[in-house]
Design a protein around this motif. Structure first.
Motif, short mmCIF file in Angstrom:
data_model
loop_
_atom_site.label_atom_id
_atom_site.label_comp_id
_atom_site.label_asym_id
_atom_site.label_seq_id
_atom_site.Cartn_x
_atom_site.Cartn_y
_atom_site.Cartn_z
N HIS A 60 0.83 -1.21 0.00
CA HIS A 60 0.00 0.00 0.00
C HIS A 60 0.86 1.26 0.00
CE1 HIS A 60 -3.10 2.86 1.13
NE2 HIS A 60 -2.25 3.31 2.03
N VAL A 61 0.54 2.20 -0.88
CA VAL A 61 1.10 3.55 -0.81
C VAL A 61 -0.05 4.54 -0.88
CG1 VAL A 61 3.35 2.96 -1.80
CG2 VAL A 61 1.53 3.75 -3.31
N ASP A 62 0.15 5.69 -0.25
CA ASP A 62 -0.88 6.73 -0.25
C ASP A 62 -0.69 7.73 -1.37
OD1 ASP A 62 -2.43 6.06 2.24
OD2 ASP A 62 -0.40 6.19 3.06
N SER A 63 0.55 7.85 -1.87
CA SER A 63 0.81 8.76 -2.98
C SER A 63 2.13 8.41 -3.64
CB SER A 63 0.84 10.22 -2.49
OG SER A 63 1.89 10.42 -1.57
N VAL A 64 2.28 8.97 -4.83
CA VAL A 64 3.54 8.90 -5.57
C VAL A 64 4.06 10.33 -5.65
CG1 VAL A 64 4.61 8.46 -7.82
CG2 VAL A 64 2.85 6.90 -6.94
N ALA A 65 5.30 10.53 -5.25
CA ALA A 65 5.92 11.86 -5.33
C ALA A 65 7.05 11.81 -6.34
CB ALA A 65 6.44 12.30 -3.97
N GLY A 66 7.01 12.74 -7.29
CA GLY A 66 8.03 12.81 -8.33
C GLY A 66 8.85 14.07 -8.20
N LEU A 67 10.14 13.93 -8.46
CA LEU A 67 11.05 15.06 -8.36
C LEU A 67 11.13 15.81 -9.69
CD1 LEU A 67 12.00 12.85 -6.19
CD2 LEU A 67 14.03 14.26 -6.08
N GLU A 68 11.14 17.14 -9.58
CA GLU A 68 11.27 18.00 -10.75
C GLU A 68 12.61 17.73 -11.41
OE1 GLU A 68 11.07 22.75 -11.80
OE2 GLU A 68 10.63 22.13 -9.79
N ALA A 69 12.70 17.62 -12.69
CA ALA A 69 11.63 17.72 -13.64
C ALA A 69 11.29 16.36 -14.23
CB ALA A 69 12.02 18.68 -14.78
N ARG A 70 12.28 15.50 -14.39
CA ARG A 70 12.00 14.26 -15.10
C ARG A 70 11.24 13.23 -14.27
NH1 ARG A 70 16.66 16.37 -17.38
NH2 ARG A 70 17.98 15.35 -15.86
N PRO A 85 -2.90 9.75 -5.45
CA PRO A 85 -2.50 11.09 -5.89
C PRO A 85 -1.02 11.17 -6.26
CG PRO A 85 -3.66 11.19 -3.78
CD PRO A 85 -3.38 9.75 -4.06
N PHE A 86 -0.72 12.14 -7.12
CA PHE A 86 0.65 12.48 -7.46
C PHE A 86 1.03 13.76 -6.72
CE2 PHE A 86 3.67 14.98 -10.03
CZ PHE A 86 4.75 14.12 -9.97
N VAL A 87 2.19 13.76 -6.09
CA VAL A 87 2.69 14.93 -5.36
C VAL A 87 3.96 15.43 -6.05
CG1 VAL A 87 3.60 15.78 -3.16
CG2 VAL A 87 1.78 14.05 -3.17
N PRO A 88 3.91 16.64 -6.63
CA PRO A 88 5.12 17.17 -7.26
C PRO A 88 6.07 17.74 -6.21
CG PRO A 88 3.30 18.70 -7.57
CD PRO A 88 2.74 17.49 -6.86
N ILE A 89 7.34 17.37 -6.32
CA ILE A 89 8.39 17.95 -5.49
C ILE A 89 9.15 18.90 -6.42
CG2 ILE A 89 10.50 17.53 -4.18
CD1 ILE A 89 9.32 14.81 -3.40
N ARG A 90 9.05 20.19 -6.10
CA ARG A 90 9.58 21.22 -7.00
C ARG A 90 10.69 22.02 -6.35
NH1 ARG A 90 6.11 24.12 -11.05
NH2 ARG A 90 8.19 24.00 -11.95
N LYS A 91 11.42 22.71 -7.19
CA LYS A 91 12.42 23.64 -6.71
C LYS A 91 11.72 24.80 -6.01
CE LYS A 91 15.63 22.25 -10.24
NZ LYS A 91 16.10 22.47 -11.58
N ALA A 98 1.15 27.89 0.72
CA ALA A 98 2.07 27.48 1.78
C ALA A 98 2.78 26.19 1.38
CB ALA A 98 1.30 27.28 3.08
N THR A 99 4.07 26.13 1.68
CA THR A 99 4.88 24.96 1.31
C THR A 99 5.73 24.51 2.49
OG1 THR A 99 6.68 26.35 0.49
CG2 THR A 99 5.03 25.64 -1.13
N ILE A 100 6.23 23.30 2.36
CA ILE A 100 7.22 22.73 3.28
C ILE A 100 8.47 22.53 2.43
CG2 ILE A 100 7.78 20.76 4.75
CD1 ILE A 100 4.72 20.24 4.91
N GLU A 101 9.64 22.85 2.98
CA GLU A 101 10.85 22.75 2.17
C GLU A 101 11.95 21.99 2.88
OE1 GLU A 101 13.46 26.71 2.80
OE2 GLU A 101 11.62 27.03 1.65
N ALA A 102 12.88 21.51 2.08
CA ALA A 102 14.10 20.86 2.57
C ALA A 102 15.24 21.31 1.67
CB ALA A 102 13.95 19.34 2.53
N SER A 103 16.43 21.38 2.24
CA SER A 103 17.58 21.86 1.46
C SER A 103 18.55 20.71 1.20
CB SER A 103 18.28 22.99 2.20
OG SER A 103 18.80 22.53 3.42
N TYR A 104 19.39 20.93 0.21
CA TYR A 104 20.46 19.99 -0.10
C TYR A 104 21.63 20.76 -0.69
CZ TYR A 104 18.67 20.14 -4.93
OH TYR A 104 18.24 20.54 -6.18
N VAL A 105 22.80 20.16 -0.57
CA VAL A 105 24.03 20.80 -1.03
C VAL A 105 24.38 20.27 -2.42
CG1 VAL A 105 26.49 21.12 -0.55
CG2 VAL A 105 24.84 21.07 1.33
N LYS A 106 24.68 21.21 -3.30
CA LYS A 106 25.16 20.88 -4.64
C LYS A 106 26.64 21.26 -4.70
CE LYS A 106 22.38 22.87 -7.62
NZ LYS A 106 21.30 23.44 -8.41
#
Length: 185
Positions: A60-70, A85-91, A98-106
């Motif tokens: 069981h999953v409640d949603s699929v989340a895809g990372l921008e863009a591909r 449902p599909f949940v877009p994870i965007r820049k 209102a959004t929730i965010e997380a950071s990462y190092v490039k």
């Protein structure tokens, strides 16, 4: 666990991935998945196989989340197959409200990804999907974002893993499935 159907579809997908040397800059060999989209039947088959994999490994999953863009190219289709449902994870700055965010190092600084508040609810099991795992920063941030929103990553799936970049090491707590792994970056 890998379903036999992954073994059957992998060679077909590999035939549609093009290596572009020195893109986007010298020394990088880019894995271009866009030729895959010249074959809509194969893209559909891939999404069906991924959804079957989710049913058999995650359950069981409640949603699929895809990372921008591909991740947006496969995520909605897999979500439709699963009836969730599909949940877009965007820049940062690309989603209204209102959004929730997380950071990462490039390699040249910090970046942020976000989801809309309420897209993932407490206790939701989320299937993450993206096209590529390189250094693991983006997928790590996406995982952290799901947890920050109150969810749990049931599994993460990437079409391609560039094994020498060791992105998997940033995800020791994530059940990660890769369709194609390359031994050179």
């Amino acid at each position: 666990m890998t379903l036999p159907r992954f073994d059957q579809i992998r060679p077909k997908i590999e035939q549609h991935i093009r290596e572009v040397k020195d893109f986007p800059k010298k020394g990088i060999n880019f894995r271009d998945i866009m030729p895959l989209f010249t074959n809509p039947q194969l893209v559909n088959e891939l999404c069906v196989v991924i959804a079957d994999h989710v049913r058999h490994t995650v359950g069981h999953v409640d949603s699929v989340a895809g990372l921008e863009a591909r991740g947006f190219l496969f995520g909605p289709q897999v979500a439709i197959q699963l009836g969730v449902p599909f949940v877009p994870i965007r820049k940062k700055g690309k989603l209204p409200g209102a959004t929730i965010e997380a950071s990462y190092v490039k390699e040249y600084g910090e970046d942020r990804v976000e989801i809309q508040e309420g897209a993932i609810k407490n206790g939701d099991i989320v299937f993450l999907i993206d096209d590529l795992l390189a250094t693991g920063g983006t997928l790590r941030a996406a995982t952290d974002l799901v947890v920050k929103a109150g969810g749990k990553v049931g599994e993460a799936f990437v079409l391609i893993e560039l094994a020498p970049l060791n992105g998997r090491s940033k995800l020791p707590d994530v059940n990660l499935t890769t369709l194609i792994s390359y031994d050179s970056a």
